[in-house]
Design a protein around this motif. Structure first.
Motif, PDB file in Angstrom:
ATOM      1  N   ALA A  51      -8.742  44.067  26.186  1.00 59.20           N
ATOM      2  CA  ALA A  51      -9.693  44.732  25.405  1.00 59.20           C
ATOM      3  C   ALA A  51     -10.697  43.728  24.861  1.00 59.20           C
ATOM      4  O   ALA A  51     -11.741  44.107  24.656  1.00 59.20           O
ATOM      5  N   ARG A  52     -10.314  42.488  24.757  1.00 59.05           N
ATOM      6  CA  ARG A  52     -11.504  41.602  24.206  1.00 59.05           C
ATOM      7  C   ARG A  52     -12.604  41.421  25.551  1.00 59.05           C
ATOM      8  O   ARG A  52     -13.597  40.998  25.018  1.00 59.05           O
ATOM      9  N   GLU A  53     -12.136  41.656  26.880  1.00 58.23           N
ATOM     10  CA  GLU A  53     -13.099  41.772  27.780  1.00 58.23           C
ATOM     11  C   GLU A  53     -13.736  43.265  28.181  1.00 58.23           C
ATOM     12  O   GLU A  53     -14.373  43.046  29.354  1.00 58.23           O
ATOM     13  N   GLY A  54     -13.568  44.114  27.412  1.00 56.57           N
ATOM     14  CA  GLY A  54     -14.144  45.399  27.493  1.00 56.57           C
ATOM     15  C   GLY A  54     -13.473  46.195  28.631  1.00 56.57           C
ATOM     16  O   GLY A  54     -13.815  47.112  29.212  1.00 56.57           O
ATOM     17  N   VAL A  55     -12.171  45.846  28.915  1.00 55.11           N
ATOM     18  CA  VAL A  55     -11.310  46.491  29.753  1.00 55.11           C
ATOM     19  C   VAL A  55     -10.123  47.338  28.995  1.00 55.11           C
ATOM     20  O   VAL A  55      -9.147  46.773  28.076  1.00 55.11           O
ATOM     21  N   GLU A  56     -10.068  48.590  29.277  1.00 59.15           N
ATOM     22  CA  GLU A  56      -9.175  49.540  28.770  1.00 59.15           C
ATOM     23  C   GLU A  56      -7.830  49.623  29.885  1.00 59.15           C
ATOM     24  O   GLU A  56      -8.055  49.933  31.060  1.00 59.15           O
ATOM     25  N   VAL A  57      -6.740  49.631  29.152  1.00 58.73           N
ATOM     26  CA  VAL A  57      -5.530  49.688  30.217  1.00 58.73           C
ATOM     27  C   VAL A  57      -4.913  51.027  30.070  1.00 58.73           C
ATOM     28  O   VAL A  57      -4.568  51.452  28.792  1.00 58.73           O
ATOM     29  N   GLN A  58      -4.608  51.659  30.949  1.00 57.32           N
ATOM     30  CA  GLN A  58      -3.696  52.791  31.243  1.00 57.32           C
ATOM     31  C   GLN A  58      -2.591  52.351  31.912  1.00 57.32           C
ATOM     32  O   GLN A  58      -2.490  52.130  32.975  1.00 57.32           O
ATOM     33  N   TRP A  59      -1.450  52.500  31.105  1.00 57.41           N
ATOM     34  CA  TRP A  59      -0.162  52.240  31.616  1.00 57.41           C
ATOM     35  C   TRP A  59       0.664  53.389  32.472  1.00 57.41           C
ATOM     36  O   TRP A  59       0.430  54.478  31.846  1.00 57.41           O
ATOM     37  N   GLU A  60       1.292  52.933  33.357  1.00 59.13           N
ATOM     38  CA  GLU A  60       2.318  53.682  34.108  1.00 59.13           C
ATOM     39  C   GLU A  60       3.740  53.255  33.899  1.00 59.13           C
ATOM     40  O   GLU A  60       3.780  52.092  34.499  1.00 59.13           O
ATOM     41  N   PHE A  61       4.390  53.898  33.671  1.00 60.04           N
ATOM     42  CA  PHE A  61       5.957  53.358  33.608  1.00 60.04           C
ATOM     43  C   PHE A  61       6.835  53.856  34.692  1.00 60.04           C
ATOM     44  O   PHE A  61       6.823  55.381  35.209  1.00 60.04           O
ATOM     45  N   HIS A  62       7.500  52.983  35.395  1.00 58.19           N
ATOM     46  CA  HIS A  62       8.313  53.417  36.510  1.00 58.19           C
ATOM     47  C   HIS A  62       9.426  52.401  36.663  1.00 58.19           C
ATOM     48  O   HIS A  62       9.577  51.502  35.920  1.00 58.19           O
ATOM     49  N   PRO A  63      10.515  52.813  37.477  1.00 62.43           N
ATOM     50  CA  PRO A  63      11.481  51.734  37.570  1.00 62.43           C
ATOM     51  C   PRO A  63      10.933  50.534  38.211  1.00 62.43           C
ATOM     52  O   PRO A  63       9.803  50.432  38.903  1.00 62.43           O
ATOM     53  N   TRP A  64      11.377  49.361  37.711  1.00 66.52           N
ATOM     54  CA  TRP A  64      10.852  47.937  38.146  1.00 66.52           C
ATOM     55  C   TRP A  64      10.433  47.929  39.371  1.00 66.52           C
ATOM     56  O   TRP A  64       9.387  47.331  39.910  1.00 66.52           O
ATOM     57  N   ALA A  65      11.182  48.257  40.519  1.00 65.56           N
ATOM     58  CA  ALA A  65      11.078  47.849  41.839  1.00 65.56           C
ATOM     59  C   ALA A  65       9.916  48.860  42.276  1.00 65.56           C
ATOM     60  O   ALA A  65       8.808  48.098  43.247  1.00 65.56           O
ATOM     61  N   ARG A  66       9.568  49.939  42.007  1.00 68.25           N
ATOM     62  CA  ARG A  66       8.526  51.000  42.439  1.00 68.25           C
ATOM     63  C   ARG A  66       7.386  50.383  41.616  1.00 68.25           C
ATOM     64  O   ARG A  66       6.183  50.272  42.394  1.00 68.25           O
ATOM     65  N   ALA A  67       7.305  49.907  40.471  1.00 64.77           N
ATOM     66  CA  ALA A  67       6.133  49.454  39.651  1.00 64.77           C
ATOM     67  C   ALA A  67       5.629  48.239  40.319  1.00 64.77           C
ATOM     68  O   ALA A  67       4.249  47.920  40.672  1.00 64.77           O
ATOM     69  N   LEU A  68       6.357  47.299  41.038  1.00 65.71           N
ATOM     70  CA  LEU A  68       6.058  46.317  41.735  1.00 65.71           C
ATOM     71  C   LEU A  68       5.493  46.609  43.161  1.00 65.71           C
ATOM     72  O   LEU A  68       4.471  46.067  43.400  1.00 65.71           O
ATOM     73  N   ARG A  69       6.060  47.548  43.598  1.00 65.30           N
ATOM     74  CA  ARG A  69       5.795  47.946  44.996  1.00 65.30           C
ATOM     75  C   ARG A  69       4.512  48.574  44.963  1.00 65.30           C
ATOM     76  O   ARG A  69       3.329  48.500  46.009  1.00 65.30           O
ATOM     77  N   MET A  70       4.150  49.508  43.887  1.00 67.23           N
ATOM     78  CA  MET A  70       2.863  50.304  43.884  1.00 67.23           C
ATOM     79  C   MET A  70       1.589  49.003  43.715  1.00 67.23           C
ATOM     80  O   MET A  70       0.685  49.252  44.510  1.00 67.23           O
ATOM     81  N   ALA A  71       1.966  48.184  42.818  1.00 71.29           N
ATOM     82  CA  ALA A  71       0.962  47.168  42.747  1.00 71.29           C
ATOM     83  C   ALA A  71       0.496  46.352  43.715  1.00 71.29           C
ATOM     84  O   ALA A  71      -0.490  46.045  44.327  1.00 71.29           O
ATOM     85  N   GLU A  72       1.854  46.171  44.701  1.00 70.29           N
ATOM     86  CA  GLU A  72       1.577  44.981  45.687  1.00 70.29           C
ATOM     87  C   GLU A  72       0.671  45.894  46.811  1.00 70.29           C
ATOM     88  O   GLU A  72      -0.075  45.305  47.338  1.00 70.29           O
ATOM     89  N   ARG A  73       1.044  47.220  47.091  1.00 70.83           N
ATOM     90  CA  ARG A  73       0.493  47.944  47.902  1.00 70.83           C
ATOM     91  C   ARG A  73      -1.197  48.141  47.626  1.00 70.83           C
ATOM     92  O   ARG A  73      -2.082  48.635  48.522  1.00 70.83           O
ATOM     93  N   GLY A  74      -1.468  48.059  46.355  1.00 67.33           N
ATOM     94  CA  GLY A  74      -2.984  48.302  45.804  1.00 67.33           C
ATOM     95  C   GLY A  74      -3.211  49.510  45.515  1.00 67.33           C
ATOM     96  O   GLY A  74      -4.228  50.087  45.189  1.00 67.33           O
ATOM     97  N   GLN A  75      -2.110  50.314  45.229  1.00 67.63           N
ATOM     98  CA  GLN A  75      -2.062  51.732  44.713  1.00 67.63           C
ATOM     99  C   GLN A  75      -2.401  51.708  43.096  1.00 67.63           C
ATOM    100  O   GLN A  75      -3.055  52.710  42.837  1.00 67.63           O
TER     101      GLN A  75
END
Length: 251
Positions: A51-75
């Motif tokens: 927020a200090r940099e003008g960026v708003e975060v939208q959170w998505e909660f998943h099982p940890w393995a899926r959370a990491l995999r989605m980010a790693e794939r650039g999804q």
């Protein structure tokens, strides 16, 4: 001309719209949790640094393995918060340290317990959480069979087994354990447990931004800048101090 002047004045006075990014997250109260205030203290720090940099975060909660995999794939843009590792450095831009996590050894008050090295844990009935890494010395001793570790689904199951006398010692993040004890156990049960002050492992946790998402290197620099501002303002220490005061457990 007057219309254009009025439109220009209106545009100047309107607040700039924030850039919106989507980050994955998981459940590890009180650091992270979909239904916690601010989604947990770790999520709050990430959100406010952006927020200090003008960026708003939208959170998505998943099982940890899926959370990491989605980010790693650039999804998704990235994921919070994780240990640094060589494998993750290849897939992600990794932030400065956001939080520190420290594993300690919980035990029952009625059992005298002291330790200096992992070898001192031999012969004890140890608990642990599936998939958790408690440090190279502990992991190697477990692989070699020098430590007998009953791996369980989560910290709650481990604390239950500790109270029931089915294990002697449980390695667990101190803040996580105190949060569980305060919120899910009664005062009599809490009074039966304590922990050894010597840390088994201390790690830093980091924001990971996918290398597959264009612009993430620059976005990480902005995040680190916002994080540094929070640190200078004393907000990081305040949030963590407030959390620890609410979880104080006499031992």
């Amino acid at each position: 001309m007057r219309v254009w002047v009025l439109l220009l004045a209106l545009l100047v006075t309107l607040p700039a719209r924030s850039e919106i990014i989507r980050l994955t997250n998981g459940e590890w109260p009180p650091y992270f949790g979909e239904h916690l205030p601010h989604h947990g203290v770790g999520s709050r720090i990430v959100e406010e640094a952006f927020a200090r940099e003008g960026v708003e975060v939208q959170w998505e909660f998943h099982p940890w393995a899926r959370a990491l995999r989605m980010a790693e794939r650039g999804q998704r843009t990235g994921t919070a918060l994780w240990l640094r590792s060589p494998e993750r450095e290849g897939a992600f831009h990794i932030s400065e340290a956001v939080l520190e996590s420290g594993y300690v050894l919980f035990h029952r008050r009625d059992r005298r317990f002291d330790w200096q090295s992992v070898d001192d844990l031999q012969g004890l009935r140890l608990g642990g959480t599936l998939g958790y890494d408690y440090g190279e010395a502990f992991q190697q001793a477990e692989r070699d069979g020098r430590l007998q570790v009953a791996r369980m689904r989560g910290e709650r199951q481990g604390l239950d087994m500790l109270l029931a006398g089915r294990i002697d010692v449980l390695p667990v993040d101190r803040i996580v354990a105190l949060h569980l004890l305060r919120n899910e156990y009664d005062v009599t049960e809490r009074a039966r447990l304590t922990y050894h002050p010597r840390p088994l492992r201390v790690d830093t946790l980091h924001l990971l931004l996918s290398r597959r998402v264009s612009g993430n290197a620059e976005l990480l620099a902005r995040f680190n800048h916002g994080l540094a501002a929070l640190r200078r303002e004393g907000l990081l220490d305040r949030y963590l101090d407030d959390l620890q005061q609410t979880l104080a457990l006499a031992h």
